[in-house]
Design an enzyme around this catalytic site. Sequence first.
Site, PDB file in Angstrom:
ATOM      1  N   GLU A  18      36.222 -21.879  43.392  1.00 20.57           N
ATOM      2  CA  GLU A  18      35.120 -22.413  42.957  1.00 20.57           C
ATOM      3  C   GLU A  18      35.170 -22.931  41.617  1.00 20.57           C
ATOM      4  OE1 GLU A  18      30.288 -20.928  41.868  1.00 20.57           O
ATOM      5  OE2 GLU A  18      32.170 -19.592  41.815  1.00 20.57           O
ATOM      6  N   LYS A  93      25.947 -25.438  46.692  1.00 17.59           N
ATOM      7  CA  LYS A  93      25.534 -24.010  46.479  1.00 17.59           C
ATOM      8  C   LYS A  93      24.133 -23.840  46.259  1.00 17.59           C
ATOM      9  CE  LYS A  93      26.677 -20.162  43.421  1.00 17.59           C
ATOM     10  NZ  LYS A  93      27.494 -19.863  42.124  1.00 17.59           N
ATOM     11  N   CYS A 148      30.314 -18.415  46.364  1.00 14.91           N
ATOM     12  CA  CYS A 148      30.178 -17.051  45.289  1.00 14.91           C
ATOM     13  C   CYS A 148      28.828 -16.566  45.576  1.00 14.91           C
ATOM     14  CB  CYS A 148      30.240 -17.763  43.820  1.00 14.91           C
ATOM     15  SG  CYS A 148      30.456 -16.482  42.690  1.00 14.91           S
TER      16      CYS A 148
END
Length: 216
Positions: A18, A93, A148
């Site tokens: 990430e 994301k 994440c």
Amino acid sequence: GLVARARAEGAKIVCLGELFGAPYFALGRDPMWLGLAEDAGNGPTVTALRATASRLGIVIIAPLFERDARSGKRYNTAMVIEADGRVLGKYRKTHIPRGANEQGEFAETFYYGPSDGRQNPGSPRILGANPLFPVFKTSAGKVGVAICYDRHFEGVVRALARAGAEVVFSPAVTFGAKSRRLWELEFLTDACRHRVFIGGSNRLGVERPWNQEYFG
């Protein structure tokens, strides 16, 4: 160099970490880091990795700090690059953390916002009806990405699996005792429940000047 080593070991697909191109800057609020955001279509990172993918014949998932050329908005974005160097699409994301634990702060909303689902208009290599959670038909298989904090939400892997994902990559930057306890449990549960392979990665060690420790 690391991608080349993976390819030499037989890898057909590689997912980088990430925001891999820089230290994890969201441990505080500093506008200096906003300047790192780049165009996901022809910026320096995606340009270099397209050449790498083509040269090595490997699929690359590259999570980078994106600045949308049209809107000026910033996103935490994973680019999916085919083994011939073509960009198949992107995943932005969706769940953006803001808060703190016993070790430090997550200030991600200061730097980028959540996906609005308008990330892959009209792409023929995208599977699934949910534009927030695309699945990419690559030469190495059908791939989904959950970056994440997305991993904490059960519906994310469910949506990817229903769209045909065979493997879900979850690049992360995380720290703290609670996150460490959940790290394997959540992946194991989702993999079993939805019958997919899940590849999770977290940073390891510390980065100056924050010296925050990541458990890998």
